[in-house]
Scaffold this motif. Sequence first.
Motif, short mmCIF file in Angstrom:
data_model
loop_
_atom_site.label_atom_id
_atom_site.label_comp_id
_atom_site.label_asym_id
_atom_site.label_seq_id
_atom_site.Cartn_x
_atom_site.Cartn_y
_atom_site.Cartn_z
N TYR A 110 -10.33 54.06 24.55
CA TYR A 110 -10.35 52.48 25.17
C TYR A 110 -10.56 51.67 24.01
O TYR A 110 -10.87 51.17 23.57
CB TYR A 110 -11.40 52.71 26.20
CG TYR A 110 -11.07 51.02 26.33
CD1 TYR A 110 -9.94 50.55 27.69
CD2 TYR A 110 -12.24 50.54 26.22
CE1 TYR A 110 -10.28 49.33 28.06
CE2 TYR A 110 -12.93 49.00 26.66
CZ TYR A 110 -11.29 48.34 27.46
OH TYR A 110 -11.81 47.04 28.08
N ARG A 111 -12.57 52.46 23.42
CA ARG A 111 -12.76 52.02 22.26
C ARG A 111 -12.57 52.34 20.88
O ARG A 111 -12.79 52.51 19.55
CB ARG A 111 -14.57 52.42 22.26
CG ARG A 111 -15.21 52.40 23.42
CD ARG A 111 -15.55 51.05 23.37
NE ARG A 111 -17.08 50.67 24.60
CZ ARG A 111 -17.40 49.74 24.61
NH1 ARG A 111 -16.66 48.10 24.63
NH2 ARG A 111 -18.94 49.23 25.50
N LYS A 112 -11.38 52.98 21.11
CA LYS A 112 -10.77 53.62 19.89
C LYS A 112 -11.60 54.31 18.69
O LYS A 112 -11.53 54.10 17.37
CB LYS A 112 -9.73 52.14 18.96
CG LYS A 112 -9.07 51.88 19.25
CD LYS A 112 -8.27 50.21 19.22
CE LYS A 112 -6.74 50.36 19.94
NZ LYS A 112 -7.03 49.70 21.27
N THR A 164 -13.46 63.45 31.91
CA THR A 164 -12.72 62.53 31.41
C THR A 164 -12.44 61.05 31.67
O THR A 164 -12.30 60.31 30.42
CB THR A 164 -11.65 63.19 32.48
OG1 THR A 164 -11.35 64.53 33.38
CG2 THR A 164 -9.90 62.57 32.93
N GLY A 165 -13.50 60.68 32.36
CA GLY A 165 -13.80 59.33 32.17
C GLY A 165 -14.60 58.67 30.96
O GLY A 165 -13.75 57.40 30.49
N ILE A 166 -15.75 59.64 30.23
CA ILE A 166 -15.94 59.62 29.36
C ILE A 166 -15.18 59.72 27.60
O ILE A 166 -14.73 58.82 27.06
CB ILE A 166 -16.80 60.44 28.65
CG1 ILE A 166 -18.11 60.39 30.06
CG2 ILE A 166 -17.80 60.37 27.52
CD1 ILE A 166 -19.23 61.95 29.69
N ARG A 190 -14.18 60.35 18.41
CA ARG A 190 -14.85 61.46 19.54
C ARG A 190 -14.74 61.15 20.42
O ARG A 190 -13.04 61.37 21.02
CB ARG A 190 -15.97 60.36 20.19
CG ARG A 190 -17.45 60.14 18.64
CD ARG A 190 -17.66 58.61 19.29
NE ARG A 190 -18.98 59.06 20.16
CZ ARG A 190 -19.51 58.12 21.13
NH1 ARG A 190 -19.34 57.08 21.48
NH2 ARG A 190 -20.38 59.48 21.56
N ILE A 202 -20.86 66.90 28.70
CA ILE A 202 -21.09 66.99 30.23
C ILE A 202 -21.10 67.97 30.90
O ILE A 202 -20.08 68.37 30.86
CB ILE A 202 -20.46 65.66 30.83
CG1 ILE A 202 -21.02 65.44 32.34
CG2 ILE A 202 -18.92 65.88 30.72
CD1 ILE A 202 -20.25 64.66 32.50
N PRO A 207 -19.93 63.34 23.10
CA PRO A 207 -20.20 63.80 24.54
C PRO A 207 -20.35 64.81 24.68
O PRO A 207 -18.71 65.45 25.12
CB PRO A 207 -19.29 62.29 25.20
CG PRO A 207 -18.96 61.35 24.46
CD PRO A 207 -18.51 62.05 22.74
N PHE A 223 -11.86 59.19 28.44
CA PHE A 223 -11.03 57.25 28.86
C PHE A 223 -11.48 56.41 28.13
O PHE A 223 -10.96 56.02 27.08
CB PHE A 223 -10.58 57.24 29.99
CG PHE A 223 -10.41 56.33 30.39
CD1 PHE A 223 -8.89 56.10 30.68
CD2 PHE A 223 -10.89 54.67 30.17
CE1 PHE A 223 -8.45 54.49 30.65
CE2 PHE A 223 -9.83 53.43 30.60
CZ PHE A 223 -8.73 53.38 31.03
N ALA A 224 -12.88 56.12 27.77
CA ALA A 224 -13.97 55.21 27.05
C ALA A 224 -13.93 55.30 25.65
O ALA A 224 -14.05 54.87 25.12
CB ALA A 224 -15.27 55.25 27.48
N LEU A 225 -13.57 56.56 25.15
CA LEU A 225 -13.92 57.18 23.52
C LEU A 225 -12.32 56.46 23.38
O LEU A 225 -12.04 55.93 22.04
CB LEU A 225 -13.94 58.58 23.55
CG LEU A 225 -15.35 59.13 24.29
CD1 LEU A 225 -14.91 60.73 23.85
CD2 LEU A 225 -16.59 58.65 23.51
#
Lengths: 327, 362
Positions: free
Chosen positions: B171-173, B163-165, B176, B101, B99, B167-169
């Motif tokens: 979190y989803r292991k 940074t939140g994106i 990326r 941004i 991703p 975090f999600a990457l």
Amino acid sequence: MREISVREAIRDAMAEEMRRDESVFLMGEEVAEYEGAYKVSQGLLKEFGPERVVDTPITEAGFAGVGVGAAMMGLRPIVEFMTWNFAMQAIDQIVNSAAKTRYMSGGLLGLPIVFRGPNGVASQVAAQHSQDYGAWYAHVPGLKVVAPFDAADAKGLLTAAIRDPDPVVFLEHELLYGESGQVPDGEHVAELGRARVVRPGRDVTLVSWSRGVSLVLDAAAELAEQGIDAEVIDLRSLRPLDRATLLGSVQRTHRIVSVEEGWPSCGVGAEIVATVVAEAFDALDAPPQRVSGADVPMPYAAHLEALALPLSETVVRVAHEVCYTDG
Amino acid sequence: MAVSKPMERGTEDLPALPNLEVRSAASREPKPNGRERTALGQPPEVLLDIHRRMLLLRRMEERIGQLYAMGEIGGFCHLYIGQEAVAVGMERATRPDDPVITAYRCHAHMVVRGAAPEQVIGELLGKARGVSQGKGGSMHMFDPARNFYGGHGIVGAQVPLGTGIAFALKYRKTDRVCVTYFGDGAISQGQVAEAFNMAALWNLPIVYVVENNQYGMGTAVDRASAISELHRRGESFGIPGREVDGMDPVAVEQAGQAALEHARGGQGPMLLEMKTYRYRGHSMSDPALYRSREEVQKVREERDPIARVADVLVQSGVVDADRLKVVDREIRAQVMEAVTAAQAMPDANPAELLSDIYAAGS
């Protein structure tokens, strides 16, 4: 049904949604190891672990933005503010990032995120820690704004907020966390954007939300002893505003008083009064009235603070005014 | 209107560039908190690809500037002219599923990610088939299907979002990495430091790219930042930084690859400072009186990223100058076609005014 506190109802809603959907996680200051500054997230770290119950640094703008970014990727963050007072550091991310992205992207990018925490007046914590942000967020298209009163709604509305595809500002009340109420067993989902008639009545509509409902119920009980049958509406949702329920009530009672802890100027009560005047003018038998917090920063000293708060006695007096009766 | 013509200039009068020679692999290793070595020594097809991509951005933005001057585009409009090596070099280093941004200077980032120029231009013209249906405009373009997440107008606010994106990457292991761009002005926003702290604390897969074009609107970097080495602004969080010649697309790509490998390998965030330059004002309404014409002209003549690649292509005998002129004509025609297609789109639909505030049906 079982009796639990508002605090437990909020915790249960989060826990059940985290069990149901692994994209749901909780982040905020002191939410994990400390189990919440107001002990709302008790047991969550133990059950879900530190990857899904995330202690943040004291960095509201930053972690609110992190939550919004995570929602861009399809996670469903629950962002806890220790209190909504501190969310002023983060209001740019709530208003400019969370609320507007779906629109600015022409619908390409939605943000399923809940911002929650205690809002409203507290006890003798003075101006910076004791205020109501309902009107601030209810002003913003793109946000949904919820302010529950009892334990059942706290659970049902928070569950709905977590499942909602759009950003929800969830305004809890510190002084209600310890209040208990009956909550349905099992899954309980309420509908966002719907007010509830808590007490039907014929003579005057009293409308409030969150802790204001407690004042209004007290006032209605006193008014009943004085021969006035008040209808009490718990607004529950400040955006979208359930205009149909408000207008329907006014068609029956012909009188309305709104009650809020926040400041009067451009408040939620102002919106309610404008709605009623514009859309139910012919039904009104008296000018709609507002009871609100005083138009001052909250003072510290207990007797000064009491003067700045809406009281049920005031609600009774104003109800008599619109009924043209003597209290 | 000044239109740069890097392709139509003789190459023999170019000042010598000190960094054109191919360096050994070892010398390309990033220097800790130091200046990234540059090397344009790449296979011809790579340089041709880089050249074509950069030239498309340049010609598109020039045409957008003209449309703005003609009154067809309104509001704020921030052009990317001069900074092309950053977007193109980083895009070549980035995986399609990484991703990206950025802030409001976003047209070029949209296009390098793969959005059609006519959708970008259509948005600027307020058209129904503009990428945001005419609701976003120049500063708010998104293409989540191609992992581009905007297009944000509040200086610095996209840094916590990126940074939140990341975090999600994590979190989803996934493996990326999020690439988060911001300008030299944004780096002094408090929430950028807040984001750096969390990214380092949580070891998030993110590469921060500060496009240092020397001026935050009209304020030169040394008038805004206590230290002018912006790649060092992550040091107090333990975030390694690199200074990169942001006018050299190959140096950008190599630094980007190293940083992405670092983040992808679980070593946490990195900060790349791209030393670049914008030829136009901050936005179309900025006459850029805070710098001299000579300063701009000197960068154009000595560091222009498109001319540098063109020179290498010609000097090394890959193509001749005439062939590059043909390429330029092809790209100009492509841009004109995009403009024509965008102009032919229906205007944004008034009925859409009230849609997309909330999810449909909610």
